[in-house]
Structure formats: C-alpha cells, structure tokens
Design a protein around this motif. Structure first.
Motif, short mmCIF file in Angstrom:
data_model
loop_
_atom_site.label_atom_id
_atom_site.label_comp_id
_atom_site.label_asym_id
_atom_site.label_seq_id
_atom_site.Cartn_x
_atom_site.Cartn_y
_atom_site.Cartn_z
N SER A 1 56.37 52.11 90.77
CA SER A 1 55.02 51.94 90.23
C SER A 1 54.88 52.53 88.83
CB SER A 1 54.00 52.60 91.16
OG SER A 1 54.26 53.99 91.28
N ALA A 2 55.81 53.38 88.44
CA ALA A 2 55.77 53.99 87.12
C ALA A 2 56.80 53.37 86.17
CB ALA A 2 56.02 55.49 87.23
N ARG A 3 57.33 52.19 86.51
CA ARG A 3 58.41 51.61 85.71
C ARG A 3 58.04 51.49 84.24
NH1 ARG A 3 63.21 49.44 86.22
NH2 ARG A 3 63.16 49.54 88.50
N ALA A 4 56.87 50.97 83.95
CA ALA A 4 56.50 50.77 82.55
C ALA A 4 56.43 52.10 81.81
CB ALA A 4 55.16 50.04 82.47
N ALA A 5 55.81 53.11 82.43
CA ALA A 5 55.70 54.40 81.78
C ALA A 5 57.06 55.05 81.59
CB ALA A 5 54.79 55.32 82.60
N LEU A 6 57.94 54.89 82.57
CA LEU A 6 59.27 55.48 82.46
C LEU A 6 60.12 54.73 81.44
CD1 LEU A 6 60.01 56.23 86.22
CD2 LEU A 6 59.36 57.84 84.44
N ALA A 7 59.94 53.41 81.35
CA ALA A 7 60.69 52.64 80.36
C ALA A 7 60.37 53.11 78.94
CB ALA A 7 60.38 51.16 80.51
N ASP A 8 59.14 53.55 78.73
CA ASP A 8 58.77 54.07 77.40
C ASP A 8 59.57 55.32 77.05
OD1 ASP A 8 56.92 52.07 77.08
OD2 ASP A 8 55.21 53.29 77.74
N GLN A 9 60.10 55.99 78.08
CA GLN A 9 60.93 57.18 77.86
C GLN A 9 62.42 56.86 77.97
OE1 GLN A 9 59.19 60.84 79.81
NE2 GLN A 9 57.97 59.31 80.88
N GLY A 10 62.74 55.56 78.04
CA GLY A 10 64.14 55.15 78.12
C GLY A 10 64.72 55.21 79.51
N THR B 1 66.71 52.97 85.15
CA THR B 1 67.56 52.97 86.34
C THR B 1 67.41 54.29 87.07
OG1 THR B 1 69.50 53.95 85.28
CG2 THR B 1 69.25 51.55 85.10
N GLY B 2 67.89 54.31 88.32
CA GLY B 2 67.87 55.54 89.08
C GLY B 2 68.74 56.62 88.45
N ALA B 3 69.89 56.22 87.90
CA ALA B 3 70.78 57.19 87.27
C ALA B 3 70.12 57.82 86.04
CB ALA B 3 72.09 56.53 86.89
N GLU B 4 69.40 57.00 85.26
CA GLU B 4 68.70 57.53 84.09
C GLU B 4 67.56 58.46 84.51
OE1 GLU B 4 69.60 53.70 81.16
OE2 GLU B 4 67.64 53.92 82.15
N LEU B 5 66.90 58.11 85.61
CA LEU B 5 65.84 58.98 86.14
C LEU B 5 66.40 60.34 86.53
CD1 LEU B 5 62.94 59.41 87.27
CD2 LEU B 5 63.76 58.39 89.41
N ALA B 6 67.50 60.34 87.27
CA ALA B 6 68.11 61.60 87.70
C ALA B 6 68.60 62.41 86.51
CB ALA B 6 69.26 61.31 88.67
N SER B 7 69.21 61.75 85.54
CA SER B 7 69.70 62.44 84.36
C SER B 7 68.55 63.06 83.56
CB SER B 7 70.49 61.47 83.47
OG SER B 7 70.92 62.10 82.29
N TYR B 8 67.46 62.32 83.41
CA TYR B 8 66.30 62.81 82.67
C TYR B 8 65.71 64.05 83.35
CZ TYR B 8 61.90 62.58 80.02
OH TYR B 8 60.83 62.86 79.22
N ALA C 1 55.14 65.99 83.90
CA ALA C 1 55.62 65.60 82.57
C ALA C 1 56.34 64.25 82.61
CB ALA C 1 56.56 66.68 82.03
N LEU C 2 56.97 63.96 83.73
CA LEU C 2 57.71 62.70 83.86
C LEU C 2 56.77 61.51 83.87
CD1 LEU C 2 60.48 61.27 84.48
CD2 LEU C 2 59.88 61.53 86.89
N VAL C 3 55.72 61.56 84.67
CA VAL C 3 54.79 60.43 84.81
C VAL C 3 53.36 60.96 84.69
CG1 VAL C 3 56.19 58.75 86.04
CG2 VAL C 3 55.17 60.62 87.31
N PRO C 4 52.95 61.42 83.51
CA PRO C 4 51.64 62.03 83.37
C PRO C 4 50.48 61.09 83.72
CG PRO C 4 52.64 61.62 81.23
CD PRO C 4 53.70 61.42 82.24
N GLN C 5 50.65 59.79 83.43
CA GLN C 5 49.56 58.85 83.71
C GLN C 5 49.29 58.77 85.20
OE1 GLN C 5 52.36 58.27 82.00
NE2 GLN C 5 52.00 57.00 80.21
N LEU D 1 58.71 72.03 90.23
CA LEU D 1 58.76 70.60 90.52
C LEU D 1 57.48 69.91 90.07
CD1 LEU D 1 60.15 68.17 91.87
CD2 LEU D 1 59.09 68.89 94.03
N ARG D 2 56.34 70.52 90.35
CA ARG D 2 55.06 69.91 89.96
C ARG D 2 54.98 69.71 88.45
NH1 ARG D 2 51.92 73.75 91.72
NH2 ARG D 2 52.24 72.99 93.87
N GLU D 3 55.41 70.70 87.70
CA GLU D 3 55.39 70.58 86.24
C GLU D 3 56.34 69.49 85.76
OE1 GLU D 3 56.39 74.47 84.92
OE2 GLU D 3 54.56 75.39 85.73
#
Length: 421
Positions: free
Chosen positions: A326-335, A338-345, A412-416, A406-408
């Motif tokens: 559900s946050a794909r668009a917001a996460l894409a703005d941060q590059g 993929t799941g691997a990019e999410l974990a790395s970030y 920061a990851l998906v503020p919207q 974790l909350r912080e």
C-alpha cells in the motif's frame, strides 16, 4: 554452487554491526532469545562424561522419552519410530535426500527448504499460501499446481508443511490442512511436517497436524531450539509412521545420518531425555516463554499495522510478515521498489535488520519482509530472565526502547501512511 543461508547471514551481519558499536535492532534471525533453565543445564553438565558415539538413531533413553512426549500429545509413538539428530535442519535434509520425487513447497517458506532441495537435485514446486495463514499451500491452488508441474516434466513427491509457520507466525486452519492432506493422499505424496513451533501457539493449544489426516504417510520433525531456546545445542528429532513405509524411510534416513553426522552428541541426548519427560520446571518454562513471545510479537505487529503495513496477526512463535504494498508509491520515491531494497534501507538508514521476502521464495518485487521478534528480550541473561518473569515485559526499558526504535524507523519510512493510521 551454494550460498550462505540468508538467516545466518543476517544474524552475522547484525551482530558484527552491534559489536562495532552501532545501534541496530535485530529483527532478522529466528533465535528464541531466552536463557537456559538451571535444571536443564545441570543435566547437560552431568552428562559431560558421556563421550561415546552411541547408536545413529539415538539412545534408547532419549527415544523412549521422545515417544512418550509424542504420545502425551495425542500421537501414540514407540521408541523405534524416533530418530535424533544434531538439529531438525539435518533431519529435514536427510528426509529430502531419502524421499523420492520433487519438493512441493508453500510460498513463502523458511529459507532452507528450497536450498536443501537444490542440494539433492530436486525441483521446487512453489504454491502460494492461503490469505489467512502460512505454512501450507492454498488448497484451492495445490491440485492445479501439481498438474502443471507434471505437465512441465516435474515429479512431485514430497509435500513440506510448517505448522505453525515461519515466516508468517501463523497457524494453518484445520479445514485447510485437512484439504491439503486429502490432495496429498490422492497424488501419493509423502508429507514432511515441520512442527518445530508446535509448543509455541500463543493460545496454549496444540497446532493442528497432518498426522491427524494422513498418518500413514506423514513424517514429523521437531526439536528443542524454539520451545526451549536451545538452538545452539542442536537437538532435533523425527517421528516416522508405524508401518512398513515408515520403517523404510527410517532405514534410508539412518543411512544418510550414518555418513553425515553419526549421532547426536550423547550429552545432548541426556538433556533431551530430561526435557521430553515434561517435568514441571520445563513445562512452566515453556508456558512463560509462550506468553512472552505472544506479548512482544503482538506489540511489534501493532507497530507495523500503525505504519500502514498489511500483516497477519501472530498466532504462534515469534514471526511477522508485513507487506508494504500500500506504500509502494511513497517507497518508490525513496528508491525502494523491491523487498531487498526495503530491507537494505531499513538496515542502512534506520538500523533495523529484517529479511526480505525474496529469501523465503517470495516475488523479488514484493515489498514484504520476515520480522523476528525474539531477540528483543534483552542483551544479557539477567535481562532475559527478567523479561521472562515480568508481568509487563513491554514496560522494561530495553523492550520499550526497542519498540520506540522501530516506531521511529517505520514512521520515517512511510510518514504519509503512519500519519493516517
């Protein structure tokens, strides 16, 4: 060529960062994270002089204790149906090596199943799990998947189930498990039931088992690494059916074991015999562990849901499987696509270590990760004992601090999305 197990690799990575002084929240590794009860440690110490090899299957004492353990849980078992090994992981590999046919696997599934199948040249036939829970293939999709696999030249022979499940932390619905076993029966599949988390259902009940529906072709693996937090002791055991087929499988697995690990270390067998007799100090310890796992897993689940992730509620063990689609668009703005990019970030930017869903056979593009909550109980034995005994473990500063971290990070990851929830 084989690669380093993803779970072991993330554990080594996070521990190295922590040793270097970094602040890292370790949610990547499924270690049960609790101390050893004094009585169990005393039994192990008392068996230190047992330095002989012993039978490949394990001592009669240990096998008799395991048989009684199964029997008290509604599965009548004799000592001759039991085999011990240095961890249930070794037994799973031996079973995959011994059983004919390709592997039918729920998706997502624990990282080592597919890797072990590759080591013994088996194809993996992945079938998505139901929406409600993981650990078993969706019964509505399984039959079609078997037909397609045979058309493509595969030879489905082994169905591997994990009830309760890693990576989703859920328990399969009994009706779904019954349907899956009926399909396995029609197709002549052997069922390997990984029940390593069966003692850790949060409601205190036993998880459903394939042995209730296909007893004559179900092989059970389990061990002490999760219920007793004895992962480093490497103590696993398996049960085969009491029939000619089970005896043949046991013979073949003994053949593998005799050439690979010889036998479980004798002192560990002595400790296993003590634990599997279900003395009050052991059953009480497991009950307290279960409560702690449930409390912390629910709290971490709430943080992911608050951040906008879709996540099944935890029902057993200490895992979650959040989905940030559900946050794909917001996460894409941060590059992050993929799941691997999410974990790395999360690790590089926020000091939160998780494992991408891709490691569990999920689609690389899926914005999903496996989260393990069991290393939040403290960094020392004293802290872990306090967490285990506390009426309100979430109020302990090291656990509440981890939840704040974790909350912080998620905010920061998906503020919207976090602002809307």
């Amino acid at each position: 060529m084989t690669v380093h197990s993803a779970t072991l690799a993330i554990d080594e990575t996070v521990r190295a960062r922590k040793a270097a002084g970094e602040k890292v929240l370790h949610l990547g590794f499924g270690e049960a994270g609790l101390p050893v009860p004094e009585q169990v440690a005393a039994v192990l110490a008392g068996a230190a002089a047992r330095n002989g090899y012993g039978p490949v299957v394990g001592s009669y004492e240990a096998r008799e204790a395991a048989a009684g353990w199964f029997t008290r849980r509604g599965l009548p078992t004799g000592p001759d149906q039991v085999l011990f090994a240095p961890g249930s992981k070794a037994l799973l590999f031996a079973l995959l090596a011994a059983l004919p046919g390709d592997l039918v696997l729920p998706c997502p599934a624990w990282v080592s199943y597919a890797a072990q199948a590759a080591l013994v040249n088996k194809r993996v036939i992945g079938v998505p799990v139901p929406a409600e829970s993981g650990g078993i293939p969706d019964p509505a999709l399984l039959e079609q998947a078997l037909t397609r696999a045979r058309t493509a030249g595969a030879n489905p022979g082994v169905l591997l189930l994990t009830v309760p499940d890693n990576p989703t932390g859920t328990v399969a619905l009994p009706a779904h498990l019954r349907e899956v076993c009926a399909i396995a029966d029609r197709h002549g599949l052997a069922v390997v039931s990984d029940e390593i988390y069966a003692e850790l259902c949060h409601d205190g009940h036993r998880a459903p088992s394939a042995t209730s529906h296909l007893p004559e072709r179900t092989l059970v693996t389990t061990g002490l690494s999760k219920s007793m937090a004895l992962g480093g002791w490497r103590t696993g055991f398996a049960r085969v059916p009491d029939n000619a087929w089970g005896a043949r499988v046991l013979r073949d697995v003994i053949g593998v074991a005799s050439e690979v690990w010889s036998s479980l270390a004798a002192p560990m067998q002595a400790a296993a015999a003590f634990v599997l007799a279900d003395p009050p100090e052991v059953t009480g310890h497991i009950a307290a562990s279960r409560r702690l796992h449930a409390t912390v897993a629910r709290a971490v689940h709430a943080e992911f849901v608050r951040a906008g992730a879709l996540c099944r509620a935890p029902r057993a063990g200490f895992y979650l499987y959040p989905d940030f689609e559900s946050a794909r668009a917001a996460l894409a703005d941060q590059g992050i696509t993929t799941g691997a990019e999410l974990a790395s970030y999360l690790l590089e930017r926020h000091g939160v270590g998780v494992l991408a869903g891709e490691a569990f056979g999920d689609a690389p593009r899926g914005l999903r990760a496996r989260v393990a909550t069991s290393l939040l109980y403290g960094d020392s034995a004293d802290e872990r004992w306090e967490a285990l005994r506390s009426d309100d473990p979430l109020a302990l500063p090291w656990i509440s601090g981890s939840l704040d971290h974790l909350r912080e990070a998620l905010g920061a990851l998906v503020p919207q999305l976090g602002a809307k929830s």
